[in-house]
Design a protein around this motif. Structure first.
Motif, PDB file in Angstrom:
ATOM      1  N   SER A 120     -69.829  11.988 103.421  1.00 51.77           N
ATOM      2  CA  SER A 120     -70.654  13.100 103.051  1.00 51.77           C
ATOM      3  C   SER A 120     -72.020  12.614 102.600  1.00 51.77           C
ATOM      4  O   SER A 120     -72.935  13.050 103.209  1.00 51.77           O
ATOM      5  CB  SER A 120     -70.201  13.863 102.088  1.00 51.77           C
ATOM      6  N   LEU A 121     -72.050  11.711 101.615  1.00 47.86           N
ATOM      7  CA  LEU A 121     -73.083  11.026 101.231  1.00 47.86           C
ATOM      8  C   LEU A 121     -73.577  10.247 102.233  1.00 47.86           C
ATOM      9  O   LEU A 121     -75.096  10.485 102.305  1.00 47.86           O
ATOM     10  CB  LEU A 121     -72.826  10.050 100.231  1.00 47.86           C
ATOM     11  N   GLN A 122     -73.145   9.639 102.933  1.00 43.81           N
ATOM     12  CA  GLN A 122     -73.869   8.768 104.054  1.00 43.81           C
ATOM     13  C   GLN A 122     -74.501   9.709 105.098  1.00 43.81           C
ATOM     14  O   GLN A 122     -75.598   9.376 105.531  1.00 43.81           O
ATOM     15  CB  GLN A 122     -72.738   7.750 104.886  1.00 43.81           C
ATOM     16  N   ARG A 123     -73.737  10.947 105.482  1.00 43.80           N
ATOM     17  CA  ARG A 123     -74.368  11.720 106.254  1.00 43.80           C
ATOM     18  C   ARG A 123     -75.891  12.167 105.929  1.00 43.80           C
ATOM     19  O   ARG A 123     -76.619  12.458 106.734  1.00 43.80           O
ATOM     20  CB  ARG A 123     -73.492  12.949 106.729  1.00 43.80           C
ATOM     21  N   ASN A 124     -75.798  12.590 104.704  1.00 38.35           N
ATOM     22  CA  ASN A 124     -77.109  13.237 104.044  1.00 38.35           C
ATOM     23  C   ASN A 124     -78.076  12.115 103.908  1.00 38.35           C
ATOM     24  O   ASN A 124     -79.326  12.287 104.311  1.00 38.35           O
ATOM     25  CB  ASN A 124     -76.722  13.673 102.683  1.00 38.35           C
ATOM     26  N   LYS A 125     -77.799  10.813 103.614  1.00 43.53           N
ATOM     27  CA  LYS A 125     -78.759   9.686 103.422  1.00 43.53           C
ATOM     28  C   LYS A 125     -79.363   9.482 104.842  1.00 43.53           C
ATOM     29  O   LYS A 125     -80.709   9.460 104.926  1.00 43.53           O
ATOM     30  CB  LYS A 125     -78.046   8.486 102.883  1.00 43.53           C
ATOM     31  N   ALA A 159     -89.647  14.852  99.996  1.00 44.62           N
ATOM     32  CA  ALA A 159     -88.806  13.845 100.438  1.00 44.62           C
ATOM     33  C   ALA A 159     -88.266  13.120  99.026  1.00 44.62           C
ATOM     34  O   ALA A 159     -87.076  12.797  99.097  1.00 44.62           O
ATOM     35  CB  ALA A 159     -89.305  13.032 101.491  1.00 44.62           C
ATOM     36  N   LYS A 160     -89.212  12.566  98.247  1.00 46.65           N
ATOM     37  CA  LYS A 160     -88.837  11.968  97.002  1.00 46.65           C
ATOM     38  C   LYS A 160     -87.656  12.781  96.242  1.00 46.65           C
ATOM     39  O   LYS A 160     -86.855  12.172  95.546  1.00 46.65           O
ATOM     40  CB  LYS A 160     -90.014  11.564  96.273  1.00 46.65           C
ATOM     41  N   LYS A 161     -88.130  14.013  95.988  1.00 44.12           N
ATOM     42  CA  LYS A 161     -87.209  15.040  95.271  1.00 44.12           C
ATOM     43  C   LYS A 161     -85.844  15.060  95.900  1.00 44.12           C
ATOM     44  O   LYS A 161     -84.833  14.699  94.896  1.00 44.12           O
ATOM     45  CB  LYS A 161     -87.562  16.275  94.938  1.00 44.12           C
ATOM     46  N   TYR A 162     -85.707  14.984  97.157  1.00 48.60           N
ATOM     47  CA  TYR A 162     -84.168  14.942  97.821  1.00 48.60           C
ATOM     48  C   TYR A 162     -83.666  13.532  97.485  1.00 48.60           C
ATOM     49  O   TYR A 162     -82.557  13.384  97.316  1.00 48.60           O
ATOM     50  CB  TYR A 162     -84.381  15.246  99.381  1.00 48.60           C
ATOM     51  N   GLU A 165     -66.463  20.709  93.913  1.00 47.12           N
ATOM     52  CA  GLU A 165     -67.932  21.226  93.778  1.00 47.12           C
ATOM     53  C   GLU A 165     -68.935  20.229  94.244  1.00 47.12           C
ATOM     54  O   GLU A 165     -70.086  20.467  94.642  1.00 47.12           O
ATOM     55  CB  GLU A 165     -68.537  21.661  92.148  1.00 47.12           C
ATOM     56  N   GLY A 166     -68.492  18.916  94.074  1.00 49.25           N
ATOM     57  CA  GLY A 166     -69.156  17.572  94.737  1.00 49.25           C
ATOM     58  C   GLY A 166     -69.361  17.595  96.111  1.00 49.25           C
ATOM     59  O   GLY A 166     -70.318  17.483  96.708  1.00 49.25           O
ATOM     60  N   THR A 167     -68.046  18.051  96.719  1.00 48.83           N
ATOM     61  CA  THR A 167     -67.968  18.295  98.311  1.00 48.83           C
ATOM     62  C   THR A 167     -68.762  19.320  98.796  1.00 48.83           C
ATOM     63  O   THR A 167     -69.522  19.385  99.698  1.00 48.83           O
ATOM     64  CB  THR A 167     -66.536  18.314  98.700  1.00 48.83           C
ATOM     65  N   LYS A 168     -68.730  20.717  97.965  1.00 55.57           N
ATOM     66  CA  LYS A 168     -69.869  21.502  98.236  1.00 55.57           C
ATOM     67  C   LYS A 168     -71.111  21.213  98.181  1.00 55.57           C
ATOM     68  O   LYS A 168     -72.098  21.622  99.021  1.00 55.57           O
ATOM     69  CB  LYS A 168     -69.510  22.877  97.346  1.00 55.57           C
ATOM     70  N   PHE A 169     -71.499  20.570  97.233  1.00 55.33           N
ATOM     71  CA  PHE A 169     -72.739  20.053  96.996  1.00 55.33           C
ATOM     72  C   PHE A 169     -73.414  19.491  98.276  1.00 55.33           C
ATOM     73  O   PHE A 169     -74.313  19.576  98.879  1.00 55.33           O
ATOM     74  CB  PHE A 169     -72.765  19.041  95.716  1.00 55.33           C
ATOM     75  N   TYR A 170     -72.456  18.317  98.714  1.00 52.69           N
ATOM     76  CA  TYR A 170     -73.072  17.473  99.827  1.00 52.69           C
ATOM     77  C   TYR A 170     -72.943  18.247 100.961  1.00 52.69           C
ATOM     78  O   TYR A 170     -74.023  18.202 101.865  1.00 52.69           O
ATOM     79  CB  TYR A 170     -72.082  16.296  99.986  1.00 52.69           C
ATOM     80  N   ASN A 171     -72.132  19.486 101.370  1.00 52.19           N
ATOM     81  CA  ASN A 171     -72.036  20.313 102.117  1.00 52.19           C
ATOM     82  C   ASN A 171     -73.257  21.233 102.556  1.00 52.19           C
ATOM     83  O   ASN A 171     -73.626  21.685 103.446  1.00 52.19           O
ATOM     84  CB  ASN A 171     -70.668  21.063 102.625  1.00 52.19           C
ATOM     85  N   ASP A 172     -73.475  21.697 101.212  1.00 55.38           N
ATOM     86  CA  ASP A 172     -74.804  22.502 101.254  1.00 55.38           C
ATOM     87  C   ASP A 172     -76.095  21.633 101.212  1.00 55.38           C
ATOM     88  O   ASP A 172     -77.135  22.199 101.671  1.00 55.38           O
ATOM     89  CB  ASP A 172     -74.665  23.321  99.648  1.00 55.38           C
ATOM     90  N   LEU A 173     -76.209  20.410 100.912  1.00 50.76           N
ATOM     91  CA  LEU A 173     -77.293  19.913 100.822  1.00 50.76           C
ATOM     92  C   LEU A 173     -77.610  19.519 102.182  1.00 50.76           C
ATOM     93  O   LEU A 173     -78.806  19.290 102.706  1.00 50.76           O
ATOM     94  CB  LEU A 173     -76.973  18.430 100.271  1.00 50.76           C
TER      95      LEU A 173
END
Length: 828
Positions: free
Chosen positions: A447-452, A496-499, A677-685
């Motif tokens: 999930s982290l890699q997808r968002n990055k 972008a920096k904030k993200y 909630e971490g998984t939800k965080f990445y999915n919502d991000l």
């Protein structure tokens, strides 16, 4: 100039060019407000209304669509931020006047801007034009139509007076020769002078003292119009025939003022004064005839001259042969005080009495700011208070685990599992056990890699666009006149920096969660086993059942019941913190704004927040305070229990194992909550980053279209041997080559003033700033979903409120690709 005996003048109209407002506004509304309500019909209606209102040749018969369009853009300027780096719509107009002082001497210039304020000013100018046309369309021989013409002239005067202040407040004077302060002041005085002339036409048959004062008012207004037209910045813009009519009519009404004053002197039996007044009237009448360059107006001037000459001859004859009064020197005559009956009618909103806003349900920017600020503040307080609760509970759990409670007072020895441990094991197995944790922990990196990757691609798009702009700017030098990419993308870079900061903080939180998982995994695996397997793993010990009826055991049992009650209360508090009545707050905020209580959005938000969370905060404080005494009682009772308890080496090993299992249970519950909630965080991000990527993509596409058009213009300029000109709005701030020539030749305080309309134009925000709308509204990065963030001790993922006045601002994407076409350039 209209052809009419009295030589009344109209103001020329500006020509609007067609522009598609639908697509950029639809994209902005969808990205900002979501799909809760479909505004497609409203946006299409706005697009159609603009075409019907502006793309026509004249307004002699009807200007209702024009007025309605003005009302509509006034209504949306606080709701839709139409600017170069937000909703990108390029409004292009052709000047009504021609720099050079003639309507036919040279080509009219085309100018444009990304500002909605510019569009509003151009529409206002055409409203003034429409009123002047409608006034001239009336039959002045009919009383009702003369009254109608009088009202239209006064309305036109009010429009140009308002427009002068509006243009100054929004820094629009450089965008069009029509917006020169002296030009607008002159037009306002001209319209008022013509209104005064109509009043004079009605009052000329009344008492001469009244007629003289009305004529003096008309003369004064024409003088003001003429004076403004002769200033350095206006004399090459306003046509010479307009200027001549203003001057000649000033002389004409000076003549009429003195003529009526002479008639009044006759009534007062002041025959010498009568002659002096007539002689003064003759001087003005003669000047008017000699200065007039408009052949069609000469007969009117000669008729006035003949009337004055005839009256003067008769007066002299009577005084010479009958009254023999001394004729006073003209220089000593008392000035006739004007009676300012004609006044500019103020511009009000709405202009149309039956105006219906196409975007009535779209909340204003200030209200949107307040709602976003409430959501942000609510999430912040919710995280803080839930953290207080959970931190206190964690402290309590750690204490109980270290004391092996309640297992220590339940243990009967042997290999029998204490009931509390068995219950914890069953609860873990019900929630999926170690397999659930393993699966969720392994999914986090994906999930982290997808968002990055999404954010990296977005940054690459910005880098490529800026690099291309820089290369072309270096290649074409001063020919590359559009706004520098690095200037427009500063807010996007900050977003972008904030993200990126959010993702980095999440990575740090992941490390802490994974370390906790590693430290507790073995015991969680044990609790995930079947009951008989767990019993086989526990060391056996001597039975401690003999102590079950002791005072210390009964006291510890009572205290454990209190612990359970406190935890249950805290679950209720946490639920209340998460489920506050947001809809009710929204309704109250909307009601406050509708009542005009929006001068300070922050105070409204603070009031609502305090009303909701003050009682809950008090309950949490009481719960934490209650725990302090409870912990002290548990420590004391446990110490007494330990003193009574007979132990050996095997019982110590068993007790240590039970403590570890209690800690593992608490760790499992915390890890499971954090991982969910971490998984939800990445999915919502992910969708938020995709929206941001789309925002950047729209901006890059709009800039690409703009670049291609500018390249074509430059190529045409090179082939033709001339450097293409550009509009003011596409030039860099601070690099305006026309700044020196466009500046007024006199200080701001000495600029020609238009007739006052009874109050300043409504262009200021509640804090006094002179902007078309409150602050430059720019949406920040998309707010994260509301709710408690398990990583809150390590980073705050809650988005801030929409920027308020004076705060750092982050832009909405530049929706729309309406590119400025090759224009006539700025006025020189």
């Amino acid at each position: 100039m209209a052809t009419n005996p009295n030589q009344f003048l109209t103001v020329p109209s500006k020509k609007a060019f067609d522009v598609n407002v639908s697509t950029p506004i639809k994209n902005f509304i969808k990205a900002t407000f979501g799909d809760k309500e479909d505004y497609s019909a409203s946006v299409d209606g706005l697009n159609s209304l603009r075409a019907e209102a502006l793309l026509r040749s004249n307004y002699k018969d009807d200007c209702s669509k024009l007025l309605r369009y003005y009302d509509q853009i006034c209504a949306i300027e606080h709701k839709l931020p139409i600017t170069e780096n937000q909703i990108r719509i390029y409004f292009k107009w052709q000047d009504g006047f021609v720099s050079g002082g003639s309507l036919f001497g040279s080509k009219q210039k085309t100018n444009g801007s990304w500002k909605l304020a510019y569009e509003k000013a151009c529409v206002l100018f055409n409203i003034g034009h429409a009123y002047s046309e409608l006034a001239l369309a009336q039959n002045l021989s009919i009383d009702d139509q003369m009254k109608t013409a009088l009202r239209y002239f006064q309305l036109a005067s009010g429009v140009f007076s308002f427009l002068k202040d509006y243009v100054n407040a929004n820094s629009l004077s450089d965008l069009s020769v029509d917006f020169e302060p002296a030009v607008l002041a002159s037009m306002s005085w001209l319209m008022l002078a013509q209104a005064a002339e109509l009043i004079y036409m009605k009052s000329a048959s009344l008492k001469d003292d009244i007629a003289a004062k009305v004529a003096a008012h008309a003369a004064d207004c024409y003088k003001e119009a003429y004076t403004s037209s002769k200033t350095e910045s206006a004399k090459k813009i306003i046509p010479e025939n307009y200027v001549n009519i203003m001057f000649v009519k000033h002389l004409l009404f000076q003549s009429k003022t003195e003529y009526h004053a002479g008639n009044q002197a006759q009534a007062d039996r002041k025959y010498g004064l009568k002659v002096a007044r007539y002689e003064h009237a003759k001087d003005f009448a003669d000047q008017a005839v000699s200065k007039c360059t408009i052949a069609a107006f000469t007969p009117v001037l000669r008729a006035n001259q003949d009337e004055v000459n005839k009256a003067l001859t008769a007066a002299k004859k009577d005084n010479d042969f009958v009254y023999h009064e001394r004729v006073p020197d003209v220089k000593t005559l008392e000035v006739i005080i004007a009676q300012p009956i004609a006044k500019p009618l103020p511009v009000t909103f709405p202009i149309t009495p039956d105006f219906r806003d196409l975007f009535a349900s779209l909340v204003p920017i200030a209200l949107n700011n307040a709602l976003a600020a409430f959501s942000s503040k609510r999430a912040e307080i919710m995280n803080i208070e839930i953290n207080r609760l959970r931190e206190a509970t964690n402290v309590l759990n750690s204490l109980l685990a270290s004391l092996n409670l309640p297992a220590a007072i339940e243990d009967r020895g042997g290999r029998e599992i204490p009931p509390s441990v068995a219950e914890k094991s069953n609860e873990i197995k019900r929630q999926g056990g170690i397999n659930t944790l393993d699966k969720m922990v392994n999914e986090l990196p994906e999930s982290l890699q997808r968002n990055k990757e999404i954010l990296d691609e977005t940054n690459r798009m910005l880098d490529d666009e800026e690099r291309g702009d820089t290369e072309l700017r270096n290649q074409f030098k001063e020919r590359w006149t559009r706004t520098v990419s690095s200037t427009l993308t500063v807010p996007l870079r900050e977003e972008a920096k904030k993200y990126m900061d959010i993702i980095q903080n999440a990575i740090n939180a992941d490390r802490i969660v994974q370390e906790k998982y590693r430290m507790n995994r073995d015991c969680i695996v044990l609790l995930s086993k079947q009951t008989h397997e767990l019993a086989g793993e526990l060391p056996s010990a001597t039975a401690a059942g003999a102590l079950r009826d002791s005072f210390s055991v009964r006291e510890l049992q009572r205290l454990m019941e209190t612990v359970a009650a406190i935890k249950a209360e805290r679950e209720v508090m946490e639920s209340e913190l998460k489920n506050t009545d947001s809809d009710g707050v929204r309704a109250r905020l909307i009601a406050a704004f509708q009542q005009g209580s929006h001068n300070d959005e922050n105070s409204i938000v603070v009031h609502e927040i305090e009303s909701i969370y003050t009682p809950l905060r008090q309950q949490i404080t009481e719960s934490v305070s209650k725990q302090e005494q409870l912990v002290e009682n548990i420590r004391r009772a446990h110490q007494q229990f330990q003193n009574e308890k007979q132990g050996n080496e095997s019982s110590a090993m068993r007790e240590e194992m039970l403590k570890n299992l209690a800690r593992a249970y608490d760790a499992f519950q915390e890890l499971l909550s954090n991982l969910k909630e971490g998984t939800k965080f990445y999915n919502d991000l992910t969708p938020l980053l995709l929206k941001f990527q789309n925002k950047v993509s729209d901006f890059v596409f709009a800039r690409k279209t703009e670049k291609e058009d500018l390249m074509k213009d430059i190529q045409r300029g090179i082939v033709g041997g001339n450097q293409p000109t550009t509009t003011a709005s596409t030039q860099q701030a601070g690099a305006n080559p026309y700044a020196a020539s466009a500046a007024p030749p006199y200080p701001q305080s000495q600029q020609p003033s238009a007739p006052p309309t009874g109050g300043p134009p409504p262009t200021t925000t509640p804090d006094g700033s002179s902007l078309p709308y409150p602050g430059a509204y720019m949406q920040p990065f998309f707010p994260m979903p509301p709710g408690y963030n398990p990583y809150n001790p390590f980073f705050n993922m809650t988005a801030p409120a929409y920027p308020m006045a004076g705060a750092t601002q982050y832009p909405q994407q530049g929706y729309g690709v309406e590119k400025p076409q090759s224009a006539g350039g700025k006025k020189k």
